[in-house]
Write a protein that holds these residues in place. Structure first.
Motif, PDB file in Angstrom:
ATOM      1  N   LYS A 127      38.062  60.894  47.450  1.00  0.00           N
ATOM      2  CA  LYS A 127      39.514  60.795  47.290  1.00  0.00           C
ATOM      3  C   LYS A 127      40.162  62.184  47.354  1.00  0.00           C
ATOM      4  CE  LYS A 127      42.715  58.274  44.421  1.00  0.00           C
ATOM      5  NZ  LYS A 127      43.125  58.711  43.098  1.00  0.00           N
ATOM      6  N   MET A 128      39.488  63.163  46.760  1.00  0.00           N
ATOM      7  CA  MET A 128      40.008  64.537  46.823  1.00  0.00           C
ATOM      8  C   MET A 128      40.042  65.034  48.268  1.00  0.00           C
ATOM      9  SD  MET A 128      38.027  66.268  43.594  1.00  0.00           S
ATOM     10  CE  MET A 128      38.370  67.974  43.974  1.00  0.00           C
ATOM     11  N   ALA A 129      38.984  64.694  49.030  1.00  0.00           N
ATOM     12  CA  ALA A 129      38.921  65.124  50.431  1.00  0.00           C
ATOM     13  C   ALA A 129      40.067  64.483  51.221  1.00  0.00           C
ATOM     14  CB  ALA A 129      37.575  64.749  51.041  1.00  0.00           C
ATOM     15  N   GLN A 130      40.296  63.179  50.982  1.00  0.00           N
ATOM     16  CA  GLN A 130      41.378  62.482  51.690  1.00  0.00           C
ATOM     17  C   GLN A 130      42.740  63.075  51.316  1.00  0.00           C
ATOM     18  OE1 GLN A 130      41.230  59.861  54.121  1.00  0.00           O
ATOM     19  NE2 GLN A 130      43.347  60.561  54.287  1.00  0.00           N
ATOM     20  N   ASP A 131      42.894  63.386  50.037  1.00  0.00           N
ATOM     21  CA  ASP A 131      44.159  63.961  49.571  1.00  0.00           C
ATOM     22  C   ASP A 131      44.404  65.335  50.217  1.00  0.00           C
ATOM     23  OD1 ASP A 131      46.427  64.327  47.705  1.00  0.00           O
ATOM     24  OD2 ASP A 131      45.120  65.869  46.846  1.00  0.00           O
ATOM     25  N   ALA A 132      43.336  66.117  50.355  1.00  0.00           N
ATOM     26  CA  ALA A 132      43.484  67.441  50.988  1.00  0.00           C
ATOM     27  C   ALA A 132      43.885  67.269  52.459  1.00  0.00           C
ATOM     28  CB  ALA A 132      42.179  68.227  50.868  1.00  0.00           C
ATOM     29  N   LEU A 133      43.247  66.313  53.146  1.00  0.00           N
ATOM     30  CA  LEU A 133      43.617  66.049  54.542  1.00  0.00           C
ATOM     31  C   LEU A 133      45.083  65.599  54.618  1.00  0.00           C
ATOM     32  CD1 LEU A 133      43.188  65.499  57.574  1.00  0.00           C
ATOM     33  CD2 LEU A 133      42.003  63.381  56.962  1.00  0.00           C
ATOM     34  N   ASN A 134      45.482  64.719  53.695  1.00  0.00           N
ATOM     35  CA  ASN A 134      46.878  64.242  53.701  1.00  0.00           C
ATOM     36  C   ASN A 134      47.861  65.402  53.575  1.00  0.00           C
ATOM     37  OD1 ASN A 134      45.817  61.700  53.768  1.00  0.00           O
ATOM     38  ND2 ASN A 134      46.331  61.177  51.641  1.00  0.00           N
ATOM     39  N   ARG A 135      47.562  66.355  52.711  1.00  0.00           N
ATOM     40  CA  ARG A 135      48.516  67.442  52.482  1.00  0.00           C
ATOM     41  C   ARG A 135      48.472  68.525  53.564  1.00  0.00           C
ATOM     42  NH1 ARG A 135      46.955  70.038  48.429  1.00  0.00           N
ATOM     43  NH2 ARG A 135      45.207  68.729  47.797  1.00  0.00           N
ATOM     44  N   PHE A 136      47.304  68.731  54.198  1.00  0.00           N
ATOM     45  CA  PHE A 136      47.202  69.839  55.161  1.00  0.00           C
ATOM     46  C   PHE A 136      47.390  69.440  56.623  1.00  0.00           C
ATOM     47  CE2 PHE A 136      45.747  72.239  51.540  1.00  0.00           C
ATOM     48  CZ  PHE A 136      46.270  73.497  51.809  1.00  0.00           C
ATOM     49  N   TRP A 137      47.432  68.127  56.895  1.00  0.00           N
ATOM     50  CA  TRP A 137      47.523  67.702  58.297  1.00  0.00           C
ATOM     51  C   TRP A 137      48.780  68.238  58.990  1.00  0.00           C
ATOM     52  CZ3 TRP A 137      44.734  66.196  62.206  1.00  0.00           C
ATOM     53  CH2 TRP A 137      45.360  65.597  63.314  1.00  0.00           C
ATOM     54  N   TYR A 138      49.951  67.861  58.455  1.00  0.00           N
ATOM     55  CA  TYR A 138      51.192  68.253  59.151  1.00  0.00           C
ATOM     56  C   TYR A 138      51.437  69.766  59.099  1.00  0.00           C
ATOM     57  CZ  TYR A 138      52.078  63.363  60.064  1.00  0.00           C
ATOM     58  OH  TYR A 138      51.964  62.077  60.526  1.00  0.00           O
ATOM     59  N   PRO A 139      51.220  70.417  57.946  1.00  0.00           N
ATOM     60  CA  PRO A 139      51.347  71.888  57.955  1.00  0.00           C
ATOM     61  C   PRO A 139      50.425  72.552  58.992  1.00  0.00           C
ATOM     62  CG  PRO A 139      51.401  71.085  55.708  1.00  0.00           C
ATOM     63  CD  PRO A 139      51.056  69.902  56.577  1.00  0.00           C
ATOM     64  N   SER A 140      49.229  71.975  59.233  1.00  0.00           N
ATOM     65  CA  SER A 140      48.346  72.555  60.260  1.00  0.00           C
ATOM     66  C   SER A 140      48.957  72.385  61.654  1.00  0.00           C
ATOM     67  CB  SER A 140      46.958  71.921  60.227  1.00  0.00           C
ATOM     68  OG  SER A 140      46.369  72.136  58.973  1.00  0.00           O
TER      69      SER A 140
END
Ligand code: FAQ
Length: 311
Positions: A180-193
């Motif tokens: 869940k932490m990994a998914q949350d990190a992907l959710n937050r960093f996708w668009y900024p990337s």
């Protein structure tokens, strides 16, 4: 500027020659390079902060040693790039002052917080992944010192990207909470990337001239598309979901259709109003102020040596 000189300069660029520091160059070429290389150098330096935040809290000794080495590499990248910029007639002190008082930018991505250990995975995987996508073609950029700095930097960046992906693998295959932490990190960093590649081509003020001069080798949208095409299968392999419901493989174009980032957020961040802009600039200003005694000591020592030589 002399039209003949300009034409001869463009002919050298078109022929794929490298421009070196003592060669004649148009003022606009020099200015654009100072801006881009300077911003790039600042990004490497400010970019140490989000990951530096986790060095003391890395989960194992091995992860800590790897993260420490990675963050030190970023400092090295900053130094190569400041040296490349200095060959254009601007000093490192001037560049630093322009960063510290907000006259120069650094990458938008470093204005987002790193909240959990999984963010170290997401930063390495996505942020370094986007950085490489942009920097591999820059190895062929027309300005010699920038091109050579990029060659050294790219070798290290690919290790950075892999260490991030290795963290993501561990987290994604871990307990449900870790996944869940990994998914949350992907959710937050996708668009900024996705924003790292710059505004969409229609809003990119510098692309046309920079590409003519081969300072840039690709448009922002081209690199963003390549990044999405490379990264989506990597997310699938991790068993994670890219936070974009519109994401679809498009057979005709041989790439994914995907949602654009929120560009108003991007422009807000680059104008200084992102979640961590104030904190990041305050940290750099504090480091500069805390180092004042070292600079003063070195200057005093140099003055004493000079005086002794004269006597
Ligand atoms: N953030 O006309 P364009 C790293 C500005 S990787 C902030 O399209 P251009 C490694 C742009 O400056 C990150 N500002 O501009 C690492 C311009 O404003 P200005 C660094 C942005 O230059 C990983 C305006 O928007 N990499 O650090 C951004 O042709 C992990 C209009 O845009 C580089 O710097 C942005 N994302 O294209 C470190 C690569 N995008 O200056 C630590 C070299 C645009 O007129 C941890 N740079 N702007 O006031 C480039 O390739 C280009 O400069 C672009 C932008 C593609 C970034």
């Amino acid at each position: 500027e002399d039209p003949e000189k300009l034409a001869a300069f463009q002919a050298r660029i078109d022929a794929g020659e490298k421009i070196e520091p003592k060669d004649w160059m148009p003022e606009g070429y020099r200015k654009t390079l100072i801006r881009q290389i300077g911003q790039h150098a600042h990004s490497e330096i400010v970019g140490q902060l989000p990951e530096g935040n986790w060095i003391t809290r890395a989960p194992t000794l091995e992860r800590k040693a790897i993260l420490l080495a990675k963050v030190q590499d970023e400092a090295g990248h900053g130094l190569y790039l400041y040296c490349a910029a200095e060959t254009l007639g601007v000093s490192r002190d001037e560049l630093t002052e322009m960063l510290l008082d907000g006259r120069m930018k650094y990458s938008s991505i470093f204005n987002y917080p790193t909240l959990t250990w999984a963010d170290m995975g997401a930063v390495g995987w996505l942020v370094d992944g986007a950085a490489i996508m942009n920097q591999v073609p820059l190895q062929r950029t027309s300005y010699g010192p920038y091109s050579r700095a990029m060659i050294r930097i790219c070798k290290e960046e690919s290790f950075h990207q892999r260490q991030g992906y290795s963290i993501m693998m561990k987290m994604a295959q871990g307990t449900p909470v870790q996944k869940k932490m990994a998914q949350d990190a992907l959710n937050r960093f996708w668009y900024p990337s996705l924003m790292m590649f710059g505004p969409s081509d229609k809003d990119s003020v510098h692309s046309a001239q920079s590409m003519k001069w081969k300072i840039k080798m690709n448009t922002n949208d081209d690199l963003r598309q390549k990044f999405v095409d490379q990264t989506v299968p990597q997310a699938e392999f991790l068993g994670l979901t890219v936070p974009d419901e519109t994401l679809r493989w498009n057979e005709d174009k041989g790439g994914y259709d995907f949602a654009e980032p929120d560009w108003s957020e991007f422009f807000d961040v680059i104008q200084g109003n992102g979640p961590c802009n104030t904190e990041r600039l305050a940290a750099r200003n504090k480091a500069w102020d805390d180092g004042a005694w070292v600079r003063e000591g070195l200057m005093a020592h140099a003055a004493k040596k000079r005086a002794a030589k004269l006597a």
